[in-house]
Scaffold this motif. Structure first.
Motif, PDB file in Angstrom:
ATOM      1  N   ALA A  62     -49.017  37.873 -23.306  1.00 33.43           N
ATOM      2  CA  ALA A  62     -48.912  38.103 -24.751  1.00 33.43           C
ATOM      3  C   ALA A  62     -49.554  36.963 -25.535  1.00 33.43           C
ATOM      4  N   VAL A  63     -49.343  35.722 -25.080  1.00 36.42           N
ATOM      5  CA  VAL A  63     -49.950  34.577 -25.769  1.00 36.42           C
ATOM      6  C   VAL A  63     -51.469  34.622 -25.627  1.00 36.42           C
ATOM      7  N   MET A  64     -51.963  35.009 -24.449  1.00 36.30           N
ATOM      8  CA  MET A  64     -53.411  35.151 -24.281  1.00 36.30           C
ATOM      9  C   MET A  64     -53.956  36.220 -25.212  1.00 36.30           C
ATOM     10  N   ALA A  65     -53.222  37.310 -25.372  1.00 28.20           N
ATOM     11  CA  ALA A  65     -53.678  38.371 -26.270  1.00 28.20           C
ATOM     12  C   ALA A  65     -53.843  37.832 -27.685  1.00 28.20           C
ATOM     13  N   ALA A  66     -52.870  37.034 -28.136  1.00 29.29           N
ATOM     14  CA  ALA A  66     -52.983  36.431 -29.471  1.00 29.29           C
ATOM     15  C   ALA A  66     -54.174  35.484 -29.520  1.00 29.29           C
ATOM     16  N   ALA A  67     -54.371  34.723 -28.453  1.00 37.53           N
ATOM     17  CA  ALA A  67     -55.462  33.742 -28.429  1.00 37.53           C
ATOM     18  C   ALA A  67     -56.830  34.411 -28.429  1.00 37.53           C
ATOM     19  N   THR A  68     -56.932  35.618 -27.886  1.00 37.13           N
ATOM     20  CA  THR A  68     -58.233  36.304 -27.896  1.00 37.13           C
ATOM     21  C   THR A  68     -58.694  36.595 -29.312  1.00 37.13           C
ATOM     22  N   GLN A  69     -57.755  36.734 -30.228  1.00 39.57           N
ATOM     23  CA  GLN A  69     -58.106  37.058 -31.607  1.00 39.57           C
ATOM     24  C   GLN A  69     -58.362  35.819 -32.458  1.00 39.57           C
ATOM     25  N   ARG A  70     -58.153  34.648 -31.870  1.00 40.61           N
ATOM     26  CA  ARG A  70     -58.368  33.391 -32.602  1.00 40.61           C
ATOM     27  C   ARG A  70     -59.449  32.533 -31.949  1.00 40.61           C
ATOM     28  N   THR A  71     -60.058  33.046 -30.894  1.00 40.47           N
ATOM     29  CA  THR A  71     -61.139  32.348 -30.200  1.00 40.47           C
ATOM     30  C   THR A  71     -62.220  33.359 -29.861  1.00 40.47           C
ATOM     31  N   SER A  72     -63.385  32.853 -29.462  1.00 42.48           N
ATOM     32  CA  SER A  72     -64.476  33.763 -29.114  1.00 42.48           C
ATOM     33  C   SER A  72     -65.181  33.400 -27.818  1.00 42.48           C
ATOM     34  N   ARG A  73     -64.955  32.194 -27.315  1.00 41.97           N
ATOM     35  CA  ARG A  73     -65.713  31.747 -26.155  1.00 41.97           C
ATOM     36  C   ARG A  73     -64.865  31.233 -24.997  1.00 41.97           C
ATOM     37  N   ILE A  74     -63.849  30.440 -25.284  1.00 42.94           N
ATOM     38  CA  ILE A  74     -63.099  29.748 -24.252  1.00 42.94           C
ATOM     39  C   ILE A  74     -62.426  30.737 -23.308  1.00 42.94           C
ATOM     40  N   GLU A  75     -62.459  30.454 -22.001  1.00 46.71           N
ATOM     41  CA  GLU A  75     -61.777  31.293 -21.021  1.00 46.71           C
ATOM     42  C   GLU A  75     -60.276  31.046 -21.110  1.00 46.71           C
ATOM     43  N   LEU A  76     -59.485  32.070 -20.800  1.00 48.94           N
ATOM     44  CA  LEU A  76     -58.030  32.009 -20.896  1.00 48.94           C
ATOM     45  C   LEU A  76     -57.433  32.367 -19.547  1.00 48.94           C
ATOM     46  N   GLY A  77     -56.553  31.495 -19.043  1.00 47.35           N
ATOM     47  CA  GLY A  77     -56.001  31.725 -17.718  1.00 47.35           C
ATOM     48  C   GLY A  77     -54.501  31.529 -17.658  1.00 47.35           C
ATOM     49  N   THR A  78     -53.907  31.935 -16.542  1.00 46.33           N
ATOM     50  CA  THR A  78     -52.483  31.721 -16.283  1.00 46.33           C
ATOM     51  C   THR A  78     -52.336  30.937 -14.996  1.00 46.33           C
ATOM     52  N   ALA A  79     -51.464  29.943 -15.018  1.00 51.73           N
ATOM     53  CA  ALA A  79     -51.270  29.107 -13.836  1.00 51.73           C
ATOM     54  C   ALA A  79     -49.790  28.727 -13.713  1.00 51.73           C
ATOM     55  N   VAL A  80     -49.039  29.591 -13.115  1.00 52.81           N
ATOM     56  CA  VAL A  80     -49.406  30.915 -12.600  1.00 52.81           C
ATOM     57  C   VAL A  80     -48.340  31.908 -13.002  1.00 52.81           C
ATOM     58  N   ILE A  81     -48.686  33.221 -12.907  1.00 49.56           N
ATOM     59  CA  ILE A  81     -47.695  34.273 -13.102  1.00 49.56           C
ATOM     60  C   ILE A  81     -46.969  34.501 -11.778  1.00 49.56           C
ATOM     61  N   PRO A  82     -45.651  34.270 -11.703  1.00 51.05           N
ATOM     62  CA  PRO A  82     -44.911  34.546 -10.472  1.00 51.05           C
ATOM     63  C   PRO A  82     -44.673  36.053 -10.338  1.00 51.05           C
ATOM     64  N   LEU A  83     -45.306  36.659  -9.365  1.00 50.49           N
ATOM     65  CA  LEU A  83     -45.286  38.126  -9.271  1.00 50.49           C
ATOM     66  C   LEU A  83     -43.926  38.685  -8.885  1.00 50.49           C
ATOM     67  N   GLY A  84     -43.012  37.834  -8.447  1.00 53.11           N
ATOM     68  CA  GLY A  84     -41.659  38.313  -8.166  1.00 53.11           C
ATOM     69  C   GLY A  84     -40.963  38.855  -9.397  1.00 53.11           C
ATOM     70  N   TRP A  85     -41.452  38.491 -10.573  1.00 52.33           N
ATOM     71  CA  TRP A  85     -40.876  38.981 -11.824  1.00 52.33           C
ATOM     72  C   TRP A  85     -41.609  40.203 -12.361  1.00 52.33           C
ATOM     73  N   GLU A  86     -42.655  40.627 -11.679  1.00 50.97           N
ATOM     74  CA  GLU A  86     -43.565  41.605 -12.273  1.00 50.97           C
ATOM     75  C   GLU A  86     -43.681  42.887 -11.457  1.00 50.97           C
ATOM     76  N   ASN A  87     -43.956  43.987 -12.165  1.00 50.89           N
ATOM     77  CA  ASN A  87     -44.403  45.220 -11.538  1.00 50.89           C
ATOM     78  C   ASN A  87     -45.933  45.181 -11.527  1.00 50.89           C
ATOM     79  N   PRO A  88     -46.568  45.160 -10.368  1.00 51.70           N
ATOM     80  CA  PRO A  88     -48.030  45.005 -10.327  1.00 51.70           C
ATOM     81  C   PRO A  88     -48.796  46.050 -11.133  1.00 51.70           C
ATOM     82  N   LEU A  89     -48.308  47.279 -11.189  1.00 52.77           N
ATOM     83  CA  LEU A  89     -49.014  48.303 -11.957  1.00 52.77           C
ATOM     84  C   LEU A  89     -48.976  47.991 -13.450  1.00 52.77           C
TER      85      LEU A  89
END
Length: 342
Positions: A62-89
């Protein structure tokens, strides 16, 4: 100071995005302003840590989504998303959506294993399926496959006026090739290499045992070599190193004292592996850009890479991050042979 064998190609930073629980908007706004500053200074990437049920970023997508609208060039990454909390789909849909919004700038970093403090959160997270959830590498393989466009459904077609796809929408071309794995052990580094993923190696590694070497740089060098030995791209496989680095070139005396106290408080944990998992922490690097660069050139792990994601310290003020990032981009980076992106 020894000259670099290879100039640093990519310089990024990592933030936990701390906030006050009584006023969370302020901390999140500060994080977005830090990302905007990173782009203005020419950084290649801004990366977000992930903290559940803490006062740090719980939803980096969600924070990356907000950042995409306030930047135009810089790459955005996560370090890291723990997949035990996530549904991969569901995560595949979210990441693809944000990647489309960003114009192809997202670098998802992930890890596996049971959620932290799982005993306390299992009833809220998986009240019906906790005993059968698979927290292994299979979760990563599912995520990568779904992002690549493997079928997510046995049906594709039209029902009434609604059209259905059998794979994740939107499809984000190239996103699957920008997935990183956050490895702490030689085994996880070996697996990530065999899968053709990129490697995030941070300031925390898993030692073989309490009597194993306590030289962090030696262990990190071995981890990187293990990863590249398994990766189809060999020595060209992407590895990003992340250490806590605090340049002090333009810091005020008060800031220097704060930073020194922070490093001093954290240094004892670097003497030997910690806890039942034998986790070894890298010493923080504090000093002028010349001093930091000299320490990095002497670091066996740093000498293996040409891109870094330096971690910002926890709990500092916004002005501190402005000073640290500015010194990184205008002094430390160029000292390491890096040039800001325009």
């Amino acid at each position: 100071m020894p000259p670099p064998s290879v100039p640093l190609q990519k310089l990024g930073f990592l933030t936990i995005g701390s906030f006050d629980g009584a006023d969370p908007r302020g901390g999140h706004e500060s994080t977005l302003r830090v990302i905007e500053l990173g782009e203005q200074l020419g950084f290649d990437g801004a990366w977000l840590r992930h903290r559940h049920l803490q006062y740090g970023i719980s939803s980096p997508v969600a924070v990356m989504a907000a950042a995409t609208q306030r930047t135009s060039r810089i790459e955005l990454g996560t370090a890291v998303i723990p997949l035990g909390w996530e549904n991969p789909l569901r995560l595949a849909e979210d990441l693809a959506t944000v990647d489309i919004l960003s114009g192809g700038r997202i670098n998802p970093g992930v890890s596996v294993g049971p959620p932290m403090r799982f005993a306390e959160v299992r009833e809220a997270l998986y009240p019906d399926t906790a005993d059968v959830e698979d927290f292994t590498y299979e979760r990563v393989k599912r995520l990568v496959g779904l992002i690549r466009g493997e079928p997510a459904s046995s049906f594709q077609g039209t029902v009434g006026i609604e059209e259905f796809s059998d794979h994740v929408q939107p499809h984000a071309p190239g996103l699957a090739d920008r997935i990183w794995y956050g490895a702490a052990s030689p085994g996880s580094a070996r697996w990530a290499g065999g899968q053709g993923l990129s490697l995030l190696t941070s300031s925390v590694l898993k030692a073989a045992g309490p009597d194993d070497t306590t030289d962090f740089a030696t262990l990190q060098h071995a981890q990187i070599q293990t990863f590249r030995a398994e990766h189809p791209d060999g020595a060209n496989a992407r590895v990003s190193q992340g250490l806590v680095v605090i340049p002090t070139d333009t810091a005020t005396p008060e800031q220097r004292a704060k930073y020194a106290a922070y490093v001093e408080a954290r240094t004892p944990r670097t003497a030997r592996p910690q806890g039942p998992a034998n986790m070894l922490f890298a010493p923080d690097i504090l000093g002028t850009s010349e001093q930091v660069a000299e320490a990095l050139y002497a670091h066996a792990g740093f000498r293996d890479v040409n891109e870094v994601v330096f971690a910002l310290p926890f709990g500092f003020d916004h002005a501190d991050y402005v000073q640290i990032l500015t010194d990184m981009a205008t002094s430390l980076g160029p000292t390491l042979g890096w040039s800001p992106r325009k």
